[in-house]
Design a protein around this motif. Structure first.
Motif, PDB file in Angstrom:
ATOM      1  N   GLY A  77     -30.445  53.559  59.599  1.00 21.87           N
ATOM      2  CA  GLY A  77     -29.416  52.698  60.174  1.00 21.87           C
ATOM      3  C   GLY A  77     -28.069  53.387  60.241  1.00 21.87           C
ATOM      4  N   GLY A  78     -27.716  54.108  59.166  1.00 21.81           N
ATOM      5  CA  GLY A  78     -26.458  54.840  59.160  1.00 21.81           C
ATOM      6  C   GLY A  78     -26.436  55.935  60.206  1.00 21.81           C
ATOM      7  N   MET A 132     -23.952  56.163  63.480  1.00 24.24           N
ATOM      8  CA  MET A 132     -23.095  57.304  63.803  1.00 24.24           C
ATOM      9  C   MET A 132     -23.358  57.811  65.212  1.00 24.24           C
ATOM     10  SD  MET A 132     -22.676  59.523  60.284  1.00 24.24           S
ATOM     11  CE  MET A 132     -24.420  59.579  59.854  1.00 24.24           C
ATOM     12  N   MET A 133     -24.628  57.810  65.617  1.00 26.71           N
ATOM     13  CA  MET A 133     -24.970  58.253  66.964  1.00 26.71           C
ATOM     14  C   MET A 133     -24.361  57.341  68.022  1.00 26.71           C
ATOM     15  SD  MET A 133     -28.983  59.291  66.385  1.00 26.71           S
ATOM     16  CE  MET A 133     -29.266  59.477  68.154  1.00 26.71           C
ATOM     17  N   VAL A 150     -20.416  53.757  63.277  1.00 25.06           N
ATOM     18  CA  VAL A 150     -20.163  54.126  61.882  1.00 25.06           C
ATOM     19  C   VAL A 150     -19.627  55.544  61.841  1.00 25.06           C
ATOM     20  CG1 VAL A 150     -21.178  54.472  59.598  1.00 25.06           C
ATOM     21  CG2 VAL A 150     -22.007  52.616  61.052  1.00 25.06           C
ATOM     22  N   LYS A 151     -18.559  55.748  61.089  1.00 28.52           N
ATOM     23  CA  LYS A 151     -17.991  57.080  60.919  1.00 28.52           C
ATOM     24  C   LYS A 151     -18.507  57.693  59.631  1.00 28.52           C
ATOM     25  CE  LYS A 151     -13.723  55.928  63.407  1.00 28.52           C
ATOM     26  NZ  LYS A 151     -12.246  55.856  63.333  1.00 28.52           N
ATOM     27  N   ARG A 152     -18.605  59.022  59.643  1.00 31.33           N
ATOM     28  CA  ARG A 152     -19.095  59.725  58.460  1.00 31.33           C
ATOM     29  C   ARG A 152     -18.201  59.403  57.259  1.00 31.33           C
ATOM     30  NH1 ARG A 152     -22.531  63.902  57.853  1.00 31.33           N
ATOM     31  NH2 ARG A 152     -22.612  64.188  60.124  1.00 31.33           N
TER      32      ARG A 152
END
Length: 248
Positions: A202-203, A207-208, A212-214
């Protein structure tokens, strides 16, 4: 009978939305009446029909036309399907009561963690009491298994939190401990491993998609919820499949 459980699920799903949104911020689930969060319009009975009202009102408030979150009908439909499936799988037996109680807990957690990134202690404590009552009626061998799962799971997760320096939230740890107590040791381990994999996927997907940012925290509760539900219904199959991966 399955349809009746589906209808019950719709009604309870609507209530779970209310609990998941109000309890984390210290609001009563009894008062005030449900209202539009944008204009404070008190909702009438026909505006509170699960799913139907959302569609009938064209996904917006009838007074101010503010959009209504799709989270509401989503939770109602999913809860309805889970209630119906639980009855179809377990019938009128003690496992059905455990399944319905666990589904209720997980759907409330799903809402609260999505909205606030918070798993309230009040919710966990309330359901702990319910599961303790059910634990009394378990066979002696199962009682020891779930107690061992809760203790071992708690120790493992507290150690991980210390090593990861806050990589897992306190609410997640408490939820896992309760799940260990409810599901038993084997099912707890499967739930934990599956939730980690789902969270990682999911994370990565987030990000893709640029959602969500790293290094940015995101709610892990929903992945625990999905994993626990899969284990509730298909735990033995998942456990056997996972072991088979190491035998080939």
């Amino acid at each position: 009978m399955i349809f009746i459980f589906f209808l019950y699920g719709l009604v309870f799903g609507s209530f779970f939305n209310l609990v998941g949104i109000r309890v984390p911020v210290g609001r009563s689930v009894m008062t005030p009446r449900s209202m539009c969060t944008a204009c404070n319009h008190l909702l009438t009975a026909r505006e509170l029909i699960p799913v139907v009202s959302y569609v009938w009102q064209n996904r917006s408030c009838r007074v101010c036309c503010s959009p209504i979150s799709p989270l509401y009908p989503f939770v109602e439909i999913i809860t309805a399907c889970l209630f119906a499936f639980a009855y179809a799988k377990f019938g009128f037996q003690l496992p059905l009561l455990k399944a319905l109680t666990l589904i209720s807990l997980l759907m409330i957690i799903f809402v609260s963690d999505i909205v606030y990134m918070l798993i309230p202690n009040k919710i966990l404590l309330f359901f702990t009491y319910l599961f303790l009552i059910q634990w009394i009626f378990l066979p002696a061998s199962m009682k020891m298994d779930v107690l061992l799962a809760g203790v071992m799971g708690g120790g493992l997760l507290i150690l991980m939190a210390a090593v990861c320096k806050g990589g897992i939230g306190g609410g997640d740890i408490k939820l896992f401990i309760l799940l260990g107590f409810v599901l038993g040791l084997k099912e707890f381990l499967v739930t934990f491993i599956l939730s980690v994999w789902l969270g990682a996927l999911g994370g990565l997907l987030g990000m893709m998609l640029g959602k969500v940012k790293r290094g940015q925290p995101f709610p892990f509760g929903p992945f625990i919820v999905v994993a626990a539900l899969l284990v509730l219904f298909y735990g033995e199959f998942i456990f056997t499949f996972y072991l088979s991966l190491f035998h080939n």
